[in-house]
Motif scaffolding. Structure first.
Motif, PDB file in Angstrom:
ATOM      1  N   PRO A 182       0.793  -1.226   0.000  1.00 55.50           N
ATOM      2  CA  PRO A 182       0.000   0.000   0.000  1.00 55.50           C
ATOM      3  C   PRO A 182       0.825   1.276   0.000  1.00 55.50           C
ATOM      4  N   THR A 183       2.016   1.253   0.563  1.00 49.06           N
ATOM      5  CA  THR A 183       2.829   2.462   0.618  1.00 49.06           C
ATOM      6  C   THR A 183       4.111   2.322  -0.189  1.00 49.06           C
ATOM      7  N   GLY A 184       4.258   1.223  -0.893  1.00 50.75           N
ATOM      8  CA  GLY A 184       5.446   1.033  -1.723  1.00 50.75           C
ATOM      9  C   GLY A 184       6.636   0.590  -0.902  1.00 50.75           C
ATOM     10  N   GLY A 185       7.160  -0.563  -1.225  1.00 46.45           N
ATOM     11  CA  GLY A 185       8.337  -1.055  -0.516  1.00 46.45           C
ATOM     12  C   GLY A 185       7.971  -2.065   0.542  1.00 46.45           C
ATOM     13  N   LEU A 186       8.664  -3.191   0.534  1.00 46.73           N
ATOM     14  CA  LEU A 186       8.359  -4.296   1.428  1.00 46.73           C
ATOM     15  C   LEU A 186       8.454  -3.897   2.893  1.00 46.73           C
ATOM     16  N   ARG A 187       9.398  -3.032   3.239  1.00 49.11           N
ATOM     17  CA  ARG A 187       9.605  -2.700   4.640  1.00 49.11           C
ATOM     18  C   ARG A 187       8.382  -2.027   5.264  1.00 49.11           C
ATOM     19  N   ASN A 188       7.505  -1.462   4.440  1.00 48.26           N
ATOM     20  CA  ASN A 188       6.336  -0.766   4.965  1.00 48.26           C
ATOM     21  C   ASN A 188       5.093  -1.645   5.013  1.00 48.26           C
ATOM     22  N   PHE A 189       5.246  -2.921   4.648  1.00 50.88           N
ATOM     23  CA  PHE A 189       4.105  -3.831   4.684  1.00 50.88           C
ATOM     24  C   PHE A 189       3.923  -4.319   6.114  1.00 50.88           C
ATOM     25  N   ASP A 213       9.281 -21.369  -8.485  1.00 55.92           N
ATOM     26  CA  ASP A 213      10.012 -22.026  -7.415  1.00 55.92           C
ATOM     27  C   ASP A 213      10.284 -20.987  -6.334  1.00 55.92           C
ATOM     28  N   GLY A 214      10.249 -21.418  -5.077  1.00 52.59           N
ATOM     29  CA  GLY A 214      10.582 -20.531  -3.976  1.00 52.59           C
ATOM     30  C   GLY A 214       9.371 -19.997  -3.241  1.00 52.59           C
ATOM     31  N   VAL A 215       9.641 -19.102  -2.275  1.00 51.38           N
ATOM     32  CA  VAL A 215       8.621 -18.588  -1.359  1.00 51.38           C
ATOM     33  C   VAL A 215       7.922 -17.378  -1.956  1.00 51.38           C
ATOM     34  N   VAL A 216       6.599 -17.436  -1.998  1.00 53.85           N
ATOM     35  CA  VAL A 216       5.793 -16.298  -2.408  1.00 53.85           C
ATOM     36  C   VAL A 216       5.524 -15.397  -1.202  1.00 53.85           C
ATOM     37  N   ILE A 217       5.106 -15.994  -0.083  1.00 49.81           N
ATOM     38  CA  ILE A 217       4.834 -15.232   1.134  1.00 49.81           C
ATOM     39  C   ILE A 217       5.104 -16.132   2.327  1.00 49.81           C
ATOM     40  N   ALA A 218       5.667 -15.561   3.370  1.00 43.82           N
ATOM     41  CA  ALA A 218       5.927 -16.311   4.599  1.00 43.82           C
ATOM     42  C   ALA A 218       5.807 -15.368   5.775  1.00 43.82           C
ATOM     43  N   GLU A 245       8.790 -11.414  10.937  1.00 46.34           N
ATOM     44  CA  GLU A 245       7.786 -10.622  10.242  1.00 46.34           C
ATOM     45  C   GLU A 245       7.436 -11.216   8.877  1.00 46.34           C
ATOM     46  N   LEU A 246       6.380 -10.669   8.298  1.00 49.46           N
ATOM     47  CA  LEU A 246       5.938 -11.130   6.988  1.00 49.46           C
ATOM     48  C   LEU A 246       6.967 -10.780   5.916  1.00 49.46           C
ATOM     49  N   SER A 247       7.219 -11.739   5.022  1.00 44.27           N
ATOM     50  CA  SER A 247       8.121 -11.540   3.895  1.00 44.27           C
ATOM     51  C   SER A 247       7.382 -11.853   2.608  1.00 44.27           C
ATOM     52  N   VAL A 248       7.661 -11.090   1.573  1.00 45.59           N
ATOM     53  CA  VAL A 248       7.075 -11.320   0.256  1.00 45.59           C
ATOM     54  C   VAL A 248       8.197 -11.561  -0.734  1.00 45.59           C
ATOM     55  N   GLY A 285       9.830 -15.500  -9.690  1.00 45.06           N
ATOM     56  CA  GLY A 285       8.900 -14.855 -10.606  1.00 45.06           C
ATOM     57  C   GLY A 285       8.436 -13.515 -10.085  1.00 45.06           C
ATOM     58  N   THR A 286       7.205 -13.141 -10.438  1.00 44.82           N
ATOM     59  CA  THR A 286       6.623 -11.859 -10.044  1.00 44.82           C
ATOM     60  C   THR A 286       5.414 -12.094  -9.164  1.00 44.82           C
ATOM     61  N   VAL A 287       5.344 -11.377  -8.039  1.00 43.17           N
ATOM     62  CA  VAL A 287       4.152 -11.378  -7.195  1.00 43.17           C
ATOM     63  C   VAL A 287       3.296 -10.209  -7.655  1.00 43.17           C
ATOM     64  N   LEU A 288       2.191 -10.509  -8.323  1.00 43.61           N
ATOM     65  CA  LEU A 288       1.360  -9.468  -8.929  1.00 43.61           C
ATOM     66  C   LEU A 288       0.391  -8.847  -7.939  1.00 43.61           C
ATOM     67  N   SER A 289      -0.130  -9.650  -7.024  1.00 42.54           N
ATOM     68  CA  SER A 289      -1.050  -9.111  -6.019  1.00 42.54           C
ATOM     69  C   SER A 289      -1.031 -10.018  -4.807  1.00 42.54           C
ATOM     70  N   LEU A 290      -1.452  -9.453  -3.675  1.00 40.64           N
ATOM     71  CA  LEU A 290      -1.390 -10.191  -2.428  1.00 40.64           C
ATOM     72  C   LEU A 290      -2.434  -9.652  -1.472  1.00 40.64           C
ATOM     73  N   ASP A 291      -3.114 -10.574  -0.776  1.00 40.85           N
ATOM     74  CA  ASP A 291      -4.075 -10.166   0.242  1.00 40.85           C
ATOM     75  C   ASP A 291      -4.083 -11.224   1.346  1.00 40.85           C
ATOM     76  N   VAL A 292      -3.871 -10.780   2.583  1.00 43.19           N
ATOM     77  CA  VAL A 292      -3.923 -11.673   3.740  1.00 43.19           C
ATOM     78  C   VAL A 292      -5.008 -11.158   4.663  1.00 43.19           C
ATOM     79  N   THR A 293      -5.989 -12.001   4.968  1.00 44.16           N
ATOM     80  CA  THR A 293      -7.071 -11.607   5.868  1.00 44.16           C
ATOM     81  C   THR A 293      -7.185 -12.629   6.993  1.00 44.16           C
ATOM     82  N   THR A 294      -7.656 -12.141   8.131  1.00 48.84           N
ATOM     83  CA  THR A 294      -7.850 -13.009   9.285  1.00 48.84           C
ATOM     84  C   THR A 294      -9.282 -12.889   9.761  1.00 48.84           C
ATOM     85  N   SER A 295      -9.725 -13.924  10.467  1.00 47.58           N
ATOM     86  CA  SER A 295     -11.061 -13.895  11.056  1.00 47.58           C
ATOM     87  C   SER A 295     -11.023 -14.623  12.382  1.00 47.58           C
ATOM     88  N   GLU A 296     -11.970 -14.291  13.219  1.00 48.81           N
ATOM     89  CA  GLU A 296     -11.994 -14.860  14.558  1.00 48.81           C
ATOM     90  C   GLU A 296     -12.366 -16.331  14.511  1.00 48.81           C
TER      91      GLU A 296
END
Length: 723
Positions: free
Chosen positions: A577-584, A606-611, A687-690, A709-720
């Motif tokens: 949202p603010t540009g740059g992984l460190r601000n996620f 191959d490899g990690v998309v999100i962790a 912390e979260l890594s992309v 490759g390229t991560v084009l979009s990402l959304d992580v949501t939580t619920s109770e």
């Protein structure tokens, strides 16, 4: 101390003038001068490194083991109370030999023949080509360089290749049978063994001591200053010593670890090591969480009371510790031989002798120790006449976590950990011509990486700007010579990491993160000036300071290569949202249902998309041979959901985790699922890594495992979670 090129020459001239000046033209007790006939009066140097020796095992640090020769060095020199190592043998050796942090030298956790490039250059598993060893720095300054004993920074970068003139010992593995004469080698190749005992007379600790004298003689005959590194394998397991040497300690250790810990702490007070209320004897440390058979049935529990054990178990354990003590005494006898030889040849006064250990005492793996080279499985209980077989030829025992807890009195934890018990070492410096006799304690925080700049200062050596055509990594350590002479060192920050055990110390404050604990893992915070033994965790009382220390560790870890941010072509688009992984911002995932949706593009992913998370708990969405996978780690165990079909090109992945199920859907097709291990129980510290996993691995792979490759979009949501 870091040397700027433009002042190196000036410092060298000043140092040499100081060393040969009349105020330091000492003679030894017999009135003999240094035997060298030239005018070079720079000191000879001896480093004696013990292996798995605990903080308080020596007599001069409060122990009951007989170490009169090392104690005499301490009485006539200085002792450090806060010299740190790197929690394990080969990382500590890498740091000591190079003046760098272990990852900067290429051995972040252990040596290996098959390094994983995805872990980064800090985990090469051998000394890299951007560091210089003590020998590679001292040899150009005119020193003859000799090495005896355990090398353990990989045979591919062996002692002769890395600057030493002569070597006797072993270059592969962390330990070996002390009675196996054929295993130990002489280098350079083609050298005949000057000491070649029959197999029935061979005991490695003794032979290492004898070779130390042999190499000192060779150095003395060269008429130039010399440097000897004596890297003992004692008292590392297998605990082995001739039976008659161990017999004297049987009755001592049949009294048990509880009584002996109290007595050690009392002696530490009496000798002035414990000098304030900031030291408190910690309770018996817990046995780290592991397989129950490995941990002798005590996984995640405190070490047992000695009096709770049956008599036969006590006799077996007492004998193991007696053999360990005999090994330590063997190291001490070698020090005595070296000192006697130096005194008799007129070299003692102008020889700097340093003594230390490579890590805290070793807990592997439970209070009863282990038997066998695999270090796995149940422990043999020896009885009667079989007790004296412990420590004999062909045996392979350890002494266990409760005796290791005694060795690290008064601290918590052991080797492998970054609490004080894992990283604190005794450290003695003795040099009559350069350090006034004082029997003094130095209480400044320091690290084994400080030995390189210390030796550079006393030898008038300079650190090379490049080595073998490669630019060298700048030194991290500082010279300890001022502290040895009574001056205060400047406040500093020192970082630690070993296989998911983290720590950072800044001034008196220390933040530490453990592993293999029976409870929720979190960062702890201690003020060591008030609480040297880490008894009062202030993390909840001072959350802002804790957060600052954690961020300081992260900055340090990225700088020295513990956290490796791979230089890849991964693109992250429309994600942040603010540009740059460190601000996620990392989402709060503790005790919550998870839904992860990503769109990726790769010709052969191959490899990690999100962790998010690490070696204790967390999750990772990644690819294995082109197939999408969801890994969930809870209490260190990974549960994997893996697609049967590889994908290519652009794909949309949706993964979920609930208390009941984990699911994975690709491009809107039917999802696959399996039984869930549960939701993430606590908020992970990692912390979260992309695009890669920046810290310890949340999944069953080696981090950072970058995505190709390229991560084009990402959304992580939580619920109770439903009640």
């Amino acid at each position: 101390m870091k040397y700027l090129p433009q002042v190196r020459c000036f410092l060298t001239i000043v140092l040499l003038n100081w060393l040969v000046g009349p105020a330091h033209a000492y003679e030894n007790q017999k009135g003999a001068r240094d035997a060298r006939t030239d005018t070079d009066q720079r000191p000879n140097i001896v480093i004696v490194l013990a292996d798995d020796l605990g903080y308080s095992d020596l007599g001069c640090y409060g122990g009951e083991i007989s170490t009169p020769n090392i104690d005499a060095l301490a009485k006539n020199g200085v002792r450090f109370t806060q010299l740190y190592n790197s929690a394990r043998c080969c990382p500590s050796r890498a740091s000591l030999l190079t003046g760098l942090y272990p990852t900067q030298a290429g051995i972040g956790d252990f040596t290996t023949d098959q390094p994983n490039p995805k872990r980064g250059p800090g985990y090469l598993g051998r000394l890299n080509d951007q560091c210089a060893t003590l020998a590679e720095v001292l040899k150009p300054a005119g020193y003859g360089c000799y090495y005896v004993g355990k090398w353990h920074v990989h045979p591919e970068t062996g002692p002769i290749k890395r600057g030493f003139d002569e070597f006797y010992g072993y270059t592969r593995d962390h330990s070996h049978d002390q009675y196996d004469a054929d295993y130990y080698i002489r280098l350079p190749e083609g050298r005949d063994k000057e000491i070649d005992l029959s197999k029935d007379r061979f005991y490695a600790t003794d032979v290492f001591n004898d070779y130390a004298i042999e190499f000192i003689r060779q150095g003395q005959s060269s008429k130039q200053p010399w440097f000897l590194f004596l890297g003992h394998s004692s008292p590392h397991f297998p605990v082995q010593a001739p039976a008659d040497r161990a017999d004297k300690y049987d009755e001592v250790y049949r009294r048990g670890w509880d009584v002996l810990r109290e007595e050690r702490f009392d002696r530490m007070k009496a000798i002035g090591l414990v000098d304030s209320p900031s030291w408190n004897l910690s309770p018996r440390s817990l046995v780290p969480v592991d397989r129950d058979d490995i941990a002798n049935g005590f996984s995640g529990q405190d070490n047992p009371e000695w009096d709770s054990l049956d008599h036969d178990r006590q006799l077996d354990l007492a004998r193991r510790m007696a053999v360990f003590a005999a090994m330590v005494e063997g190291v001490d006898q070698g020090v005595g031989k070296i000192i006697d030889h130096l005194r008799n040849t007129g070299h003692l006064d102008n020889t700097l002798v340093l003594f230390l250990s490579d890590n805290g005492a070793c807990y592997e793996w439970g209070p009863f120790g282990f038997d066998g080279k695999s270090r796995l499985g149940e422990t043999t209980l020896r009885q009667g006449t079989d007790l004296r077989d412990i420590g004999g030829p062909g045996t392979h025992q350890s002494y266990g976590s409760a005796w290791a807890n005694l060795g690290n009195t008064p601290f918590r934890m052991y080797k492998h950990f970054t609490h004080e018990g894992g990283i604190s070492t005794p450290f003695i410096a003795h040099w009559p011509a350069g350090i006034a006799k004082s029997d003094r304690w130095v209480r400044d925080p320091s690290h084994v990486m400080d030995i390189m700049p210390t030796l550079m200062e006393v030898a008038g050596a300079t650190y090379p700007g490049q080595i073998r055509g490669n630019p060298t990594t700048p030194l991290e350590g500082v010279s300890l010579l001022p502290a040895m002479r009574g001056e205060k060192l400047s406040e500093r920050t020192i970082g630690f990491d070993h296989q998911a055990a983290h720590a950072i110390r800044k001034g008196d404050w220390k933040a530490v993160y453990a592993k293999r604990m029976p409870h929720d893992l979190k960062w702890e915070l201690y003020n060591l000036a008030e609480d040297r033994c880490e008894m009062n965790d202030l993390a909840d009382q001072q959350p802002e300071r804790t957060k600052e220390m954690i961020e300081l560790w992260n900055q340090w870890a990225r700088r020295v290569g513990v956290i490796w941010e791979p230089d890849t072509n991964v693109a992250v688009e429309n994600v942040l949202p603010t540009g740059g992984l460190r601000n996620f911002k990392s989402p709060q995932i503790a005790k919550a249902n998870l839904r992860i949706e990503v769109t990726v593009q790769s010709a052969s992913p191959d490899g990690v998309v999100i962790a998010q998370g690490g070696s204790h708990c967390g999750y990772a969405l990644h690819f294995v041979d082109g197939r999408p996978a969801l890994d969930v780690r809870i209490d260190g165990e990974v549960t994997r959901l893996l697609s049967d079909h590889p994908i290519r090109g652009k794909s949309r992945l949706v993964a979920t985790l609930t208390t009941d199920d984990m699911t994975l859907m690709v491009d809107g097709a039917s999802s696959i699922s399996k039984r869930s291990p549960g939701v993430i129980p606590v908020q992970p510290q990692d912390e979260l890594s992309v695009g890669y996993d920046s810290m310890s691995a949340a999944g069953d792979y080696s981090s950072p495992n970058p995505f190709n490759g390229t991560v084009l979009s990402l959304d992580v949501t939580t619920s109770e979670v439903s009640k």
